[in-house]
Design an enzyme around this catalytic site. Structure first.
Site, PDB file in Angstrom:
ATOM      1  N   VAL A 242       0.839  -1.196   0.000  1.00 10.78           N
ATOM      2  CA  VAL A 242       0.000   0.000   0.000  1.00 10.78           C
ATOM      3  C   VAL A 242       0.876   1.248   0.000  1.00 10.78           C
ATOM      4  O   VAL A 242       1.693   1.445   0.894  1.00 10.78           O
ATOM      5  CB  VAL A 242      -0.940   0.017   1.223  1.00 10.78           C
ATOM      6  N   HIS A 243       0.685   2.063  -1.018  1.00  9.30           N
ATOM      7  CA  HIS A 243       1.378   3.347  -1.160  1.00  9.30           C
ATOM      8  C   HIS A 243       0.391   4.266  -1.862  1.00  9.30           C
ATOM      9  O   HIS A 243      -0.759   3.894  -2.075  1.00  9.30           O
ATOM     10  CB  HIS A 243       2.678   3.175  -1.959  1.00  9.30           C
ATOM     11  N   GLY A 244       0.791   5.462  -2.232  1.00  8.41           N
ATOM     12  CA  GLY A 244      -0.143   6.435  -2.799  1.00  8.41           C
ATOM     13  C   GLY A 244      -0.938   5.921  -3.991  1.00  8.41           C
ATOM     14  O   GLY A 244      -2.144   6.114  -4.074  1.00  8.41           O
TER      15      GLY A 244
END
Length: 159
Positions: free
Chosen positions: A16-18
């Site tokens: 999970v990242h931008g």
């Protein structure tokens, strides 16, 4: 009873990242993000960092692969699930364990020694190739795509 409402399953070794937490979640209309990964399921610091990227409207769960297999079918139909895994091996274990994965979005698999680059964001080794071919045999469509607006490619065409 119908199966869980899995909108999309994505391989992203960053989890999970931008891009995942905002772009994909909004595009899909997901309200639940499930990260299925044995290490992350036990790493509260990493979970907290990933939670910070997500909008307040999204719930997140961090499950081991086995727990995902055990509980995914108990999900409410109201739960619009975006399932994220770290690598093709995790995706294959889930599929073999009965998780209904019909389409697998291949987003990021970083280059490392022993891997060959097949796109700007995906590098594979022999085990990865073998596992992708196994997923294909199990009826999973393999869609290589960084962001929702990209034109998807059949991953097998690049192997």
């Amino acid at each position: 009873m119908s199966g869980p409402n899995i909108l999309l399953t994505r391989i992203d070794n960053r989890l999970v990242h931008g891009q995942v937490g905002v772009t994909w979640v909004n595009h899909l209309g997901a309200n639940l993000l499930v990260v299925a990964n044995d290490k992350v399921s036990e790493d509260e610091v990493q979970q907290n960092l990933m939670d910070m990227v997500l909008p307040d409207t999204i719930q997140a769960r961090y499950f081991s692969l086995q727990k995902t297999i055990d509980v995914i079918h108990k999900a409410s139909p109201r739960q619009k699930i975006f399932l994220v895994v770290k690598d093709v091996q995790d995706a294959l274990k889930l599929k073999q364990g009965g998780v209904p994965i019909d389409v697998l979005n291949v987003g990021n698999m970083h280059y490392e020694e022993g891997k060959k680059q097949i796109s700007s964001t995906v590098s594979v080794n022999e085990q990865d190739i073998s596992d992708f071919k196994e997923l294909d045999k199990l009826g999973v469509k393999l869609d290589l795509r960084k962001v929702p607006n990209d034109r998807g490619q059949n991953l097998l065409d690049l192997l």
